[in-house]
Motif scaffolding. Structure first.
Motif, short mmCIF file in Angstrom:
data_model
loop_
_atom_site.label_atom_id
_atom_site.label_comp_id
_atom_site.label_asym_id
_atom_site.label_seq_id
_atom_site.Cartn_x
_atom_site.Cartn_y
_atom_site.Cartn_z
N ALA A 1 1.05 -1.38 -0.01
CA ALA A 1 0.08 -0.01 0.02
C ALA A 1 0.82 1.04 0.01
N MET A 2 1.91 1.28 0.67
CA MET A 2 3.06 2.25 0.69
C MET A 2 3.65 2.62 -0.65
N ASP A 3 3.97 1.41 -1.35
CA ASP A 3 4.34 1.58 -2.85
C ASP A 3 3.40 2.10 -3.70
N LEU A 4 2.17 1.69 -3.62
CA LEU A 4 1.22 1.90 -4.32
C LEU A 4 0.75 3.55 -4.26
N GLY A 5 0.87 3.98 -3.02
CA GLY A 5 0.40 5.42 -2.95
C GLY A 5 1.73 6.33 -3.25
N GLU A 6 2.90 6.00 -3.34
CA GLU A 6 4.12 6.52 -3.79
C GLU A 6 3.93 6.59 -5.31
N ASN A 7 3.40 5.49 -5.95
CA ASN A 7 3.45 5.36 -7.46
C ASN A 7 2.40 6.26 -7.88
N MET A 8 0.89 6.29 -7.27
CA MET A 8 -0.22 7.20 -7.71
C MET A 8 0.18 8.61 -7.33
N ASN A 9 1.17 8.81 -6.43
CA ASN A 9 1.58 10.39 -6.25
C ASN A 9 2.36 10.94 -7.61
N GLN A 10 3.34 10.00 -7.92
CA GLN A 10 4.20 10.27 -9.07
C GLN A 10 3.25 10.39 -10.17
N MET A 11 2.67 9.67 -10.47
CA MET A 11 1.85 9.50 -11.45
C MET A 11 0.80 10.69 -11.67
N ALA A 12 0.39 11.17 -10.60
CA ALA A 12 -0.73 12.32 -10.49
C ALA A 12 0.14 13.34 -10.92
N TYR A 13 1.22 13.66 -10.48
CA TYR A 13 2.06 15.09 -10.85
C TYR A 13 2.22 15.29 -12.29
N TYR B 1 -7.00 19.94 -8.56
CA TYR B 1 -8.31 19.82 -7.36
C TYR B 1 -8.93 18.76 -7.61
N ASN B 2 -8.74 17.94 -8.60
CA ASN B 2 -9.95 17.08 -8.89
C ASN B 2 -9.26 15.44 -9.12
N LEU B 3 -8.93 15.17 -9.94
CA LEU B 3 -8.62 13.86 -10.21
C LEU B 3 -6.97 13.46 -9.51
N SER B 4 -6.26 14.45 -9.66
CA SER B 4 -4.80 14.54 -8.95
C SER B 4 -4.86 14.32 -7.49
N SER B 5 -6.01 15.14 -6.91
CA SER B 5 -6.13 15.08 -5.69
C SER B 5 -6.56 14.03 -4.83
N GLN B 6 -7.67 13.56 -5.73
CA GLN B 6 -8.50 12.21 -5.15
C GLN B 6 -7.75 10.92 -5.32
N ILE B 7 -6.93 10.88 -6.28
CA ILE B 7 -5.99 9.49 -6.39
C ILE B 7 -5.10 9.49 -5.53
N ARG B 8 -4.42 10.52 -4.98
CA ARG B 8 -3.44 10.64 -4.10
C ARG B 8 -3.88 10.40 -2.75
N ARG B 9 -5.18 11.05 -2.35
CA ARG B 9 -5.82 10.88 -1.31
C ARG B 9 -6.35 9.53 -0.90
N ALA B 10 -6.95 8.78 -1.91
CA ALA B 10 -7.51 7.52 -1.78
C ALA B 10 -6.31 6.35 -1.69
N SER B 11 -5.36 6.63 -2.52
CA SER B 11 -4.14 5.71 -2.36
C SER B 11 -3.43 5.73 -0.98
N ASP B 12 -3.22 7.06 -0.47
CA ASP B 12 -2.76 7.25 0.80
C ASP B 12 -3.54 6.56 1.85
N SER B 13 -4.69 6.65 1.70
CA SER B 13 -5.69 6.00 2.68
C SER B 13 -5.65 4.77 2.78
N ILE B 14 -5.14 3.82 1.62
CA ILE B 14 -4.99 2.38 2.07
C ILE B 14 -3.93 2.26 3.20
N ALA B 15 -2.89 2.55 2.95
CA ALA B 15 -1.68 2.50 4.04
C ALA B 15 -2.16 3.21 5.47
N LEU B 16 -2.62 4.02 5.43
CA LEU B 16 -3.19 4.69 6.80
C LEU B 16 -4.06 4.05 7.52
N ASN B 17 -5.11 3.31 6.77
CA ASN B 17 -6.34 2.62 7.61
C ASN B 17 -5.69 1.24 7.76
#
Length: 119
Positions: free
Chosen positions: A14-26, A34-50
């Motif tokens: 989940a940590m790896d996925l979050g970093e990959n999604m962050n790099q992709m969204a940039y 403030y739409n898709l970039s932000s949403q995919i970052r927050r959702a992917s980070d949420s996985i490891a956080l939960n």
């Protein structure tokens, strides 16, 4: 010294996925900042956080609930990947790679949650 959740393969993935999604969204267009970039970052980070937040709870039922949140966030990321592909922000090859990562992580998290007994 470390926390037990850091040993979990699902947390590591989940940590790896979050970093990959962050790099992709940039690389998405500025209009998506403030739409898709932000949403995919927050959702992917949420996985490891939960996964980590749920691991410190005393109740197995509560932990299963937080793993459920992680599962739903993974499904959310999959939908954002479809949006990114449809908008031509990522290639088919990128989509398939990220999709497989999400698929594997989702199934691993479900299996892990199913092994946690509720007393």
């Amino acid at each position: 010294m470390h926390f037990k959740f850091e040993d979990l393969l699902i947390w590591q993935k989940a940590m790896d996925l979050g970093e990959n999604m962050n790099q992709m969204a940039y690389k998405f267009p500025q209009v998506e900042l403030y739409n898709l970039s932000s949403q995919i970052r927050r959702a992917s980070d949420s996985i490891a956080l939960n996964i980590s937040e749920g691991s410190i709870l005393q109740s197995n039922a509560e932990y299963r609930k937080f793993l459920g949140y992680a599962i739903r966030s993974t499904a959310e990321v999959v939908t954002y990947l479809h949006k990114a592909k449809r908008r031509n922000y990522i290639t088919e090859e990128q989509f398939l790679s990220y999709y497989k990562n999400c698929f594997d992580l989702l199934n691993m998290t479900i299996a892990f949650r199913n092994k946690i007994k509720v007393v």
